[in-house]
Design an enzyme around this catalytic site. Structure first.
Site, PDB file in Angstrom:
ATOM      1  NE  ARG A 164      32.056 108.623  74.116  1.00 35.50           N
ATOM      2  CZ  ARG A 164      31.567 108.984  75.298  1.00 35.50           C
ATOM      3  NH1 ARG A 164      30.256 108.921  75.528  1.00 35.50           N
ATOM      4  NH2 ARG A 164      32.363 109.444  76.245  1.00 35.50           N
ATOM      5  CB  SER A 234      37.908 107.979  75.678  1.00 36.96           C
ATOM      6  OG  SER A 234      37.518 108.640  76.847  1.00 36.96           O
ATOM      7  CD  GLU A 331      35.266 107.633  72.054  1.00 40.81           C
ATOM      8  OE1 GLU A 331      34.706 107.160  73.028  1.00 40.81           O
ATOM      9  OE2 GLU A 331      35.663 108.798  71.994  1.00 40.81           O
TER      10      GLU A 331
HETATM   11  N1  EPU Z   1      40.192 105.163  86.140  1.00 38.28           N
HETATM   12  C1  EPU Z   1      41.355 104.650  86.642  1.00 38.28           C
HETATM   13  N2  EPU Z   1      42.522 104.931  86.010  1.00 38.28           N
HETATM   14  C2  EPU Z   1      42.564 105.711  84.890  1.00 38.28           C
HETATM   15  C3  EPU Z   1      41.368 106.224  84.369  1.00 38.28           C
HETATM   16  C4  EPU Z   1      40.185 105.938  85.009  1.00 38.28           C
HETATM   17  O1  EPU Z   1      41.353 103.940  87.654  1.00 38.28           O
HETATM   18  O2  EPU Z   1      43.672 105.917  84.390  1.00 38.28           O
HETATM   19  C5  EPU Z   1      38.938 104.940  86.865  1.00 38.28           C
HETATM   20  C6  EPU Z   1      38.530 106.212  87.621  1.00 38.28           C
HETATM   21  O3  EPU Z   1      39.099 106.269  88.887  1.00 38.28           O
HETATM   22  C7  EPU Z   1      37.020 106.106  87.680  1.00 38.28           C
HETATM   23  C8  EPU Z   1      36.686 105.365  86.377  1.00 38.28           C
HETATM   24  O4  EPU Z   1      37.872 104.707  85.951  1.00 38.28           O
HETATM   25  O5  EPU Z   1      36.619 105.306  88.742  1.00 38.28           O
HETATM   26  C9  EPU Z   1      36.135 106.282  85.297  1.00 38.28           C
HETATM   27  O6  EPU Z   1      37.122 107.274  84.949  1.00 38.28           O
HETATM   28  P1  EPU Z   1      36.713 108.694  84.353  1.00 38.28           P
HETATM   29  O7  EPU Z   1      35.732 109.382  85.228  1.00 38.28           O
HETATM   30  O8  EPU Z   1      37.963 109.429  84.042  1.00 38.28           O
HETATM   31  O9  EPU Z   1      35.915 108.356  83.036  1.00 38.28           O
HETATM   32  P2  EPU Z   1      36.152 107.271  81.850  1.00 38.28           P
HETATM   33  O10 EPU Z   1      35.156 106.171  82.001  1.00 38.28           O
HETATM   34  O11 EPU Z   1      37.580 106.878  81.769  1.00 38.28           O
HETATM   35  C10 EPU Z   1      34.368 108.343  80.278  1.00 38.28           C
HETATM   36  C11 EPU Z   1      34.284 108.886  78.895  1.00 38.28           C
HETATM   37  C12 EPU Z   1      34.941 110.262  78.813  1.00 38.28           C
HETATM   38  C13 EPU Z   1      34.221 111.184  79.787  1.00 38.28           C
HETATM   39  C14 EPU Z   1      34.340 110.589  81.189  1.00 38.28           C
HETATM   40  C15 EPU Z   1      33.565 111.380  82.223  1.00 38.28           C
HETATM   41  C16 EPU Z   1      34.279 106.986  77.376  1.00 38.28           C
HETATM   42  C17 EPU Z   1      35.032 106.194  76.377  1.00 38.28           C
HETATM   43  N3  EPU Z   1      34.930 107.976  77.950  1.00 38.28           N
HETATM   44  O12 EPU Z   1      35.758 108.138  80.581  1.00 38.28           O
HETATM   45  O13 EPU Z   1      34.754 110.750  77.505  1.00 38.28           O
HETATM   46  O14 EPU Z   1      34.777 112.488  79.770  1.00 38.28           O
HETATM   47  O15 EPU Z   1      33.775 109.248  81.191  1.00 38.28           O
HETATM   48  O16 EPU Z   1      32.218 111.175  82.053  1.00 38.28           O
HETATM   49  O17 EPU Z   1      33.105 106.708  77.618  1.00 38.28           O
HETATM   50  C18 EPU Z   1      35.779 110.843  75.336  1.00 38.28           C
HETATM   51  O18 EPU Z   1      34.844 110.153  74.922  1.00 38.28           O
HETATM   52  O19 EPU Z   1      36.694 111.251  74.580  1.00 38.28           O
HETATM   53  C19 EPU Z   1      35.846 111.175  76.763  1.00 38.28           C
HETATM   54  C20 EPU Z   1      36.874 111.846  77.295  1.00 38.28           C
END
Ligand code: EPU
Length: 335
Positions: A164, A234, A331
């Site tokens: 990012r 995010s 972010e």
């Molecule tokens: N999780 C939870 N509770 C929540 C959210 C997430 O337990 O409320 C757990 C999920 O179960 C999973 C892990 O955290 O095991 C990751 O969650 P998720 O797949 O939703 O992805 P994220 O790490 O929260 C990142 C990116 C997103 C991107 C997703 C999918 C960042 C800051 N965010 O989110 O990007 O879509 O992975 O690859 O790196 C963005 O940058 O705006 C964005 C949406």
């Protein structure tokens, strides 16, 4: 200058849907306008380039100049046995560009489907989702350097991409003009990401379009549509901490998602999980809150201001720091 407008509302130009007025606003539609914009930018102490407005926190009044990047056009520059080289102008909508690539047998960007924003913003914060980062497909970025008033090409290495982040993010004197992508012609679907792997396993001989549709469905089920509820995706980065600290946290919280990085000394951990486990999913304070389906996303139930959303973010940061000893970083760009 011809198109300069004064005291313009930015309400429709930011996906967080904050009410905001800019002292001065101008659309950038052709390359011939760049020199004039460079001159104009000197007259305003503050200045920023607006793309899709999907990663911005705006103040009620922006005492500066907003340049709205509307440079349009997509072209396939060259095709060889392995790659298609495609250039998109900065003002093109990101998801429409991904759709174009899917239709034209230029592969790799499917996992980045439906990310809000413009092509020009994609290298700035090195957008990423579902196991893919845009840096893996960028050949070079063409920029206009406001300082020297000249066009430059930054190759992939010069962009210094990381999670990012990029050289461009830290050097706002560059206006992104276009991004050139080198996209494989051979299909190699990236279905490494948990949820996606499970869904794709149900499809026999999946195509890039199947993957794109799967990503769109997954995003729509987890992330709020900015047309319906204000958000910037995010709100925090997933924190990068030392492997030692990650192991200690994992010992205490065995379910915490921990991701490997190239540098073995560090791990990335899930900020959404940390916030969720504090019981904050669905939390609401006045007209701002934590999205009930994804704790990493803050939402604007309207009307709310920059200070409302930042107060909520501070509360979350403090709780995360006190409970886990982890520092969260915001972010989106705060103006
Ligand atoms: N999780 C939870 N509770 C929540 C959210 C997430 O337990 O409320 C757990 C999920 O179960 C999973 C892990 O955290 O095991 C990751 O969650 P998720 O797949 O939703 O992805 P994220 O790490 O929260 C990142 C990116 C997103 C991107 C997703 C999918 C960042 C800051 N965010 O989110 O990007 O879509 O992975 O690859 O790196 C963005 O940058 O705006 C964005 C949406």
């Amino acid at each position: 200058m011809s198109g300069l407008q004064i005291d313009i509302t930015l309400d429709k130009f930011n996906t967080l849907r904050l009410k905001s007025i800019a002292k001065a606003y101008i659309k950038l539609e052709t390359l011939t306008e760049l020199n004039e914009i460079a001159e104009l930018s000197k007259q305003y102490p503050k200045f920023f380039i607006l793309g899709g407005g999907s990663n911005l926190i705006l103040p009620e009044y922006y005492e500066g100049l907003v340049v709205h990047n509307h440079l349009k056009g997509i072209a396939i520059d060259s095709v060889d046995t392995e790659f298609k080289t495609v250039t998109a102008m900065a003002g093109e909508n990101w998801d429409e560009f991904v759709a174009f690539c899917c239709e034209n047998e230029a592969h790799g960007l499917e996992n980045l489907s439906l990310i809000p924003g413009t092509v020009g913003a994609s290298p700035i914060q090195n957008i990423g989702a579902y196991g893919v980062e845009v840096k893996d497909f960028i050949n070079h970025v063409s920029v206009f350097d406001l300082t020297s008033q000249s066009i430059k090409q930054l190759d992939n290495a010069s962009c210094k991409f990381s999670y990012r982040n990029s050289y461009l993010k830290n050097n706002p004197q560059y206006i992104v003009i276009s991004v050139t992508f080198k996209l494989p012609r051979k299909i190699k679907l990236n279905i490494s990401y948990g949820d996606i792997a499970t869904q794709m396993a149900a499809i026999k001989s999946p195509t890039p379009l199947d993957l794109r549709n799967c990503i769109i469905k997954t995003r729509q089920s987890k992330l709020p549509n900015p047309a319906e509820i204000g958000n910037v995706g995010s709100f925090f980065h997933n924190p990068i901490i030392t492997t030692n600290d990650a192991e200690n946290l994992r010992h205490k919280y065995p379910d915490l998602p921990v991701y490997d990085l190239e540098d073995k000394g560090y791990k990335k951990i899930s900020a959404g999980w940390l916030i969720d486990k504090l019981g904050l999913k669905g939390y609401r304070s006045g007209n701002v809150g934590v999205y009930p389906k994804q704790a990493l996303v803050l939402v604007n139930y309207e009307p709310a201001s920059k200070s409302d959303i930042l107060a909520l973010a501070e509360m979350i940061k403090e709780k995360v720091a006190n409970n886990y000893g982890v520092r969260l970083n915001i972010e989106p760009i705060i103006l």
